[in-house]
Scaffold this active site. Sequence first.
Site, mmCIF file in Angstrom:
data_model
loop_
_atom_site.group_PDB
_atom_site.id
_atom_site.type_symbol
_atom_site.label_atom_id
_atom_site.label_comp_id
_atom_site.label_asym_id
_atom_site.label_seq_id
_atom_site.Cartn_x
_atom_site.Cartn_y
_atom_site.Cartn_z
ATOM 1 C CG ASP A 121 -20.783 -12.758 25.987
ATOM 2 O OD1 ASP A 121 -19.675 -12.824 26.569
ATOM 3 O OD2 ASP A 121 -21.093 -13.488 25.030
ATOM 4 C CD GLU B 157 -14.460 -9.502 25.750
ATOM 5 O OE1 GLU B 157 -15.262 -9.580 24.796
ATOM 6 O OE2 GLU B 157 -14.752 -9.795 26.921
ATOM 7 C CG ASP C 277 -16.189 -17.947 25.015
ATOM 8 O OD1 ASP C 277 -17.090 -18.039 25.851
ATOM 9 O OD2 ASP C 277 -16.164 -17.071 24.142
#
Length: 678
Positions: A405, A408, A472
């Site tokens: 995950d 960024e 998401d």
Amino acid sequence: MDLRQHHLRDLELTTQQDGFTLRWQQRLILRHSAQTPCLWVGTGVADIDMFRGNFSIKDKLNEKVALTDATVVKESAGWVIRFTRGDAVSATLRIGADEEGRLMFKLNNDATSHNRIWLRLAAQPQDHIYGCGEQFSYFDLRGKPFPLWTSEQGVGRNKQSYVTWQADCKENAGGDYYWTFFPQPTFVSTQKYYCHVDNSCYMNFDFSAPEYHELALWEDNATIRFECADTYIALLEKLTALLGRQPELPDWVYDGVTLGIQGGTEVCQQKLDTMRNGGVKVNGIWAQDWSGIRMTSFGKRVMWNWKWNSELYPQLDTRIQQWNSEGVQFLSYINPYVASDKDLYAEAAERGYLAKDASGGNYLVEFGEFHGGVVDLTNPQAYDWFKNVIKQNLIALGCNGWMADFGEYLPTDTYLHNGVSAEIMHNAWPALWAKCNYEALLETGKLGDILFFMRAGSTGSQKYSVMMWAGDQNVDWSLDDGLASVVPAALSLAMTGHGLHHSDIGGYTTLFEMKRSKELLLRWCDFSAFTPMMRTHEGNRPGDNWQFDGDAETIAHFARMTTVFTTLKPYIKQSVAQNAATGLPVMRPLFLHYEDDARTYTLKYQYLFGRDLLVAPVYEQGRRDWSLYLPEDTWINVWTGEPCSGGDVSVDAPLGKPPVFYRAQSEWASLFATLKNI
């Protein structure tokens, strides 16, 4: 004649009285005159503020100068063009071919004070433009600017929506149409060329003007590459030869759905038994809370200490072996940060493996009621240490995959071991994180057996990220951040060179009173059966969302659609193998195979799944019919067996029967024909 010299023959530079034109394989690439210059330079100071992965980015621009005069000098390796404006401002453009024969620009500001570049590439009003990484709101990018900066994708992603307004008011998290986990300075034009910028700085690609595309870079230099081809398929093969291609997926991926489950070993076992007893084909359990749980106001979060939590997951090691013997894999979770209140952080801090702040201390990022340290992946020792965390704590435990995950969140005011500005490293960070995971598989001999999937990406992710997921999405029907948005996301990534993509079945983000409905979960399940991977997610507030075991009807629905998915296994495997060999994506824009059909260039909510299946997911609530477009061919409705020659069609689309057609001439026609009996 070497390859560079051979390809320079395709380059035509024509000088005029006050400028020049540059053509490459009959495409006009640059057009310059004193009245319409193609190059500007300037000076700016970036003002970048981050809060939980959401960025506010402004440029304090001190100077922007059009370079009106150009002096062209022919050299053996190409041309050198010196752009000037009077005596004080200049820049140099070197035009030639790289070692593989691609057209290459090397552009440098001559003054050290100038750290901004604006280059205008020639365009035609009728051009369509695709790519720029993963774009959720638009597939054809023509007519808008696209800032390229990896960040949270935004909640809502549409400034006209109430959800976005609420998220902006709360913490600047609403986002806009261009916010994305995976931006990339690469675009494909319908003139059948691609343009790729090697840099990783903040950029803005503006496709608004009819006669040019403006590339803005917050750096003092740029390396830009171009290639042309006769077909889009050949062009993607060339692009992925430059960027890299994903390997084939582990065979088990095609054997059913990966169930996202949280709550411990026995909860996993109970839900697995429930689904398998209901006839669901299950290939794995994905337990993101394997390392523990942290409850926050946002919802149930993972404990960011990348070790098996034996209190929550007792006997997990032996249970993994049992599940594996039954054809069920175990997948976990990791990201490149370590929670400041846990022992992995303490170990990294003691060894000096964390990125620093201005005072030399460890930089702490606020992730939502807890802080994390940034493992400095530019430090070779820190990189190897974290790679060993993956090897020892995940692979050695028996994990057959994981979500890799984030990536960024790199703050621009942190200080890195390699001495490169974090503003420049920010966009490069996701690919570096992917490389760390990839090498952990490679060095343990597990590449091809273990799967990791990522949401963040950039140039280089094609080589190292073996599977992307869409991030998401909201648990709603919104075009910009719901089920529909996953389709242009997959197609834009396909045109950026990454051909493997899937999404959380049902979405993830549950905020502002939104709740996942049963209908949304089932429609998303229908869609996911025609993607390379099926995987569920409980969402950040599981109790507010309809889940895969919500009732007998839902379980039966998953049983049917996982049977559809597993029936297609040989066909999907072939498409994935094509992607690995040639860069031809699994989820494809229709124009890849129907270049002469103008309608296909504007379709962003339907796609080809492999060569022979056309899919048009239902993405509106309450619909039991659907309209779509079929290019001219002989198509067969998967669920009814009825033929159709093409054009605008309307079909019945009840739950469990999404609009899907196959080509009658397909070598897989007999396999597709069996789907209507499932």
